[in-house]
Write an enzyme that holds these catalytic residues in place. Structure first.
Site, PDB file in Angstrom:
ATOM      1  N   THR A  30       0.024 -27.237 -41.734  1.00 16.11           N
ATOM      2  CA  THR A  30      -1.364 -26.777 -41.645  1.00 16.11           C
ATOM      3  C   THR A  30      -1.975 -26.819 -43.040  1.00 16.11           C
ATOM      4  O   THR A  30      -1.568 -26.060 -43.930  1.00 16.11           O
ATOM      5  CB  THR A  30      -1.440 -25.334 -41.097  1.00 16.11           C
ATOM      6  OG1 THR A  30      -0.814 -25.300 -39.819  1.00 16.11           O
ATOM      7  CG2 THR A  30      -2.888 -24.895 -40.964  1.00 16.11           C
ATOM      8  N   LYS A  81      -2.796 -17.907 -45.931  1.00 16.40           N
ATOM      9  CA  LYS A  81      -3.037 -19.245 -46.502  1.00 16.40           C
ATOM     10  C   LYS A  81      -4.029 -20.025 -45.637  1.00 16.40           C
ATOM     11  O   LYS A  81      -4.974 -20.624 -46.135  1.00 16.40           O
ATOM     12  CB  LYS A  81      -1.685 -19.973 -46.596  1.00 16.40           C
ATOM     13  CG  LYS A  81      -1.689 -21.397 -47.024  1.00 16.40           C
ATOM     14  CD  LYS A  81      -1.541 -22.438 -45.923  1.00 16.40           C
ATOM     15  CE  LYS A  81      -0.379 -22.319 -44.994  1.00 16.40           C
ATOM     16  NZ  LYS A  81      -0.278 -23.396 -43.993  1.00 16.40           N
ATOM     17  N   LYS A 134      -7.422 -27.515 -36.535  1.00 15.88           N
ATOM     18  CA  LYS A 134      -6.424 -26.470 -36.814  1.00 15.88           C
ATOM     19  C   LYS A 134      -7.062 -25.299 -37.579  1.00 15.88           C
ATOM     20  O   LYS A 134      -6.729 -24.132 -37.351  1.00 15.88           O
ATOM     21  CB  LYS A 134      -5.248 -27.088 -37.582  1.00 15.88           C
ATOM     22  CG  LYS A 134      -4.118 -26.134 -37.906  1.00 15.88           C
ATOM     23  CD  LYS A 134      -3.436 -25.564 -36.677  1.00 15.88           C
ATOM     24  CE  LYS A 134      -2.390 -24.528 -37.062  1.00 15.88           C
ATOM     25  NZ  LYS A 134      -1.945 -23.716 -35.943  1.00 15.88           N
TER      26      LYS A 134
HETATM   27  P1  NAP Z   1       8.530 -21.737 -43.110  1.00 17.46           P
HETATM   28  O1  NAP Z   1       9.565 -21.310 -42.153  1.00 17.46           O
HETATM   29  O2  NAP Z   1       8.195 -20.863 -44.250  1.00 17.46           O
HETATM   30  O3  NAP Z   1       8.930 -23.204 -43.644  1.00 17.46           O
HETATM   31  C1  NAP Z   1       8.263 -23.786 -44.741  1.00 17.46           C
HETATM   32  C2  NAP Z   1       8.980 -25.047 -45.152  1.00 17.46           C
HETATM   33  O4  NAP Z   1       8.372 -25.580 -46.346  1.00 17.46           O
HETATM   34  C3  NAP Z   1      10.463 -24.836 -45.506  1.00 17.46           C
HETATM   35  O5  NAP Z   1      11.169 -25.983 -45.141  1.00 17.46           O
HETATM   36  C4  NAP Z   1      10.415 -24.697 -47.026  1.00 17.46           C
HETATM   37  O6  NAP Z   1      11.631 -24.977 -47.671  1.00 17.46           O
HETATM   38  C5  NAP Z   1       9.390 -25.734 -47.354  1.00 17.46           C
HETATM   39  N1  NAP Z   1       8.788 -25.552 -48.680  1.00 17.46           N
HETATM   40  C6  NAP Z   1       7.878 -24.627 -49.060  1.00 17.46           C
HETATM   41  N2  NAP Z   1       7.538 -24.795 -50.351  1.00 17.46           N
HETATM   42  C7  NAP Z   1       8.245 -25.859 -50.801  1.00 17.46           C
HETATM   43  C8  NAP Z   1       8.336 -26.516 -52.043  1.00 17.46           C
HETATM   44  N3  NAP Z   1       7.587 -26.141 -53.094  1.00 17.46           N
HETATM   45  N4  NAP Z   1       9.186 -27.563 -52.153  1.00 17.46           N
HETATM   46  C9  NAP Z   1       9.935 -27.965 -51.106  1.00 17.46           C
HETATM   47  N5  NAP Z   1       9.891 -27.376 -49.877  1.00 17.46           N
HETATM   48  C10 NAP Z   1       9.061 -26.336 -49.741  1.00 17.46           C
HETATM   49  O7  NAP Z   1       7.125 -22.016 -42.361  1.00 17.46           O
HETATM   50  P2  NAP Z   1       6.855 -22.460 -40.856  1.00 17.46           P
HETATM   51  O8  NAP Z   1       6.529 -21.237 -40.062  1.00 17.46           O
HETATM   52  O9  NAP Z   1       7.887 -23.408 -40.381  1.00 17.46           O
HETATM   53  O10 NAP Z   1       5.456 -23.215 -41.058  1.00 17.46           O
HETATM   54  C11 NAP Z   1       5.386 -24.544 -41.532  1.00 17.46           C
HETATM   55  C12 NAP Z   1       3.924 -25.000 -41.439  1.00 17.46           C
HETATM   56  O11 NAP Z   1       3.489 -24.939 -40.079  1.00 17.46           O
HETATM   57  C13 NAP Z   1       2.957 -24.133 -42.236  1.00 17.46           C
HETATM   58  O12 NAP Z   1       1.936 -24.936 -42.753  1.00 17.46           O
HETATM   59  C14 NAP Z   1       2.398 -23.186 -41.178  1.00 17.46           C
HETATM   60  O13 NAP Z   1       1.120 -22.718 -41.532  1.00 17.46           O
HETATM   61  C15 NAP Z   1       2.369 -24.087 -39.953  1.00 17.46           C
HETATM   62  N6  NAP Z   1       2.493 -23.431 -38.644  1.00 17.46           N
HETATM   63  C16 NAP Z   1       3.387 -22.418 -38.446  1.00 17.46           C
HETATM   64  C17 NAP Z   1       3.484 -21.843 -37.182  1.00 17.46           C
HETATM   65  C18 NAP Z   1       4.434 -20.703 -36.892  1.00 17.46           C
HETATM   66  O14 NAP Z   1       4.231 -20.044 -35.868  1.00 17.46           O
HETATM   67  N7  NAP Z   1       5.459 -20.437 -37.686  1.00 17.46           N
HETATM   68  C19 NAP Z   1       2.684 -22.302 -36.134  1.00 17.46           C
HETATM   69  C20 NAP Z   1       1.801 -23.373 -36.364  1.00 17.46           C
HETATM   70  C21 NAP Z   1       1.726 -23.937 -37.622  1.00 17.46           C
HETATM   71  P3  NAP Z   1      12.756 -23.810 -47.798  1.00 17.46           P
HETATM   72  O15 NAP Z   1      13.428 -23.749 -46.468  1.00 17.46           O
HETATM   73  O16 NAP Z   1      13.629 -24.264 -48.893  1.00 17.46           O
HETATM   74  O17 NAP Z   1      12.003 -22.536 -48.133  1.00 17.46           O
END
Ligand code: NAP
Length: 292
Positions: free
Chosen positions: A95, A238, A170
């Site tokens: 996102t 964010k 989104k």
């Molecule tokens: P998350 O569990 O926090 O995963 C984030 C990912 O990004 C992890 O793989 C993390 O690596 C990686 N990352 C973050 N900063 C980084 C960096 N500087 N260098 C390399 N890797 C990095 O988040 P999520 O819930 O899966 O969400 C992922 C995306 O989908 C976000 O944009 C969120 O807004 C969107 N989203 C989430 C949901 C939800 O319900 N969770 C629903 C729709 C959309 P590490 O594992 O090493 O930390």
């Protein structure tokens, strides 16, 4: 076809697993390698750098946290963008704001890479069960190329328009998601402080048309004050920040959004950032406690 998958957090790990279950061949990378383990056990291959992964795939999917993380992994040291083969396709499911997406699409084009933005609606459970909704921007032929992948990871995809339009939709989704959650959390806090039982409030409000339907799925969070993470509060903050930025770039005013995003920012500062975003209820409750 070899698919690269970068970003194995809450969403990415589950989406990648559905690709494997549907017979796709994956090479994965994540900053914290331990999160890749279930996928490696299921048959995925590992690559220890985005740049190395890029040289081995025909297509790449990214599901990272923020625009900054996407940019760093795409164009930073050991970035993937200039290592992907010409003619390959990069699908970014993160996102991000539409102007950022357009910037990435342009960079991809300069590197002869096809680009599709495909952020998702749906959280941890739909990601696990392959029930996500993909909001897609990009060229028609590239979206058609991605269709089997959308089908493996989701229940539906909507091709909204050119690059950035998936991200634009989104932004709209998450404005509604974030504002509705705060409205509900405030209503619960008011009701309880007026002496109404929380169970009564939940029974009545969750059945009522004044409440956003998605909040029914969060009932247990409020009932048990257990904010186990589905969508981290820090990513909601964010997303609202990015929606605000998008409004600024388009010279429109979103007064409520700009207040609400700061409530999430305060909650993050107070330690609720990695809880589910429904923890905004606990934040409001904590900050409404009467002094001894
Ligand atoms: P998350 O569990 O926090 O995963 C984030 C990912 O990004 C992890 O793989 C993390 O690596 C990686 N990352 C973050 N900063 C980084 C960096 N500087 N260098 C390399 N890797 C990095 O988040 P999520 O819930 O899966 O969400 C992922 C995306 O989908 C976000 O944009 C969120 O807004 C969107 N989203 C989430 C949901 C939800 O319900 N969770 C629903 C729709 C959309 P590490 O594992 O090493 O930390």
């Amino acid at each position: 076809m070899k698919i690269g998958f970068i970003g194995l957090g809450i969403m990415g790990s589950r989406m990648a697993m559905n690709l494997i279950k549907n017979g796709f061949s994956l090479i994965v990378y994540n900053r914290s390698k331990e999160k890749a383990q279930p996928l490696l056990s299921a048959g995925a291959e590992w690559s220890d750098l985005p740049s190395k992964l890029a040289g081995r795939v025909d297509m790449l999917i990214t599901m990272l946290s923020t625009p900054e993380a996407v940019e760093e992994l795409a164009t930073g040291e050991n970035g993937f963008l200039n290592k992907l083969p010409g003619g390959s396709l990069w699908m970014d499911c993160t996102t991000v704001n539409p102007s950022f997406t357009q910037k990435m699409a342009k960079l991809a084009d300069q590197n002869h890479i096809r680009f599709v933005d495909a952020p998702v609606a749906g959280s941890k459970k739909p990601a696990e069960t392959g029930q996500l909704l993909f909001l897609v921007g990009g060229k028609r032929e590239d979206v058609v190329f991605c269709e089997p992948l959308f089908k493996a990871m989701g229940k539906k995809f909507i091709h909204v328009g050119e690059s950035g339009m998936g991200s634009a939709l989104k932004m709209v989704f998450n404005l509604l998601l974030g504002e509705a959650m705060i409205a509900f959390a405030e209503a619960l806090n008011l009701g309880e402080n007026l002496g109404l039982k929380r169970s009564v409030l939940l029974d009545v409000l969750l059945e009522s048309p004044v409440t956003a339907p998605y909040l029914s799925a969060k009932r247990m969070h409020f009932e048990q004050e257990n904010f186990e993470t589905e969508f981290p509060l820090r990513w909601m903050q964010k997303d609202l920040q990015l929606a605000s930025q998008s409004a600024y770039q388009n010279d429109i005013a979103l007064p409520a959004l700009n207040v609400i995003k700061e409530v999430y920012a305060l909650a993050k500062r107070q330690g609720f950032g990695t809880d589910d975003f429904s923890a905004i209820y606990a934040f409001l409750k904590k900050n409404n406690e009467k002094p001894e």
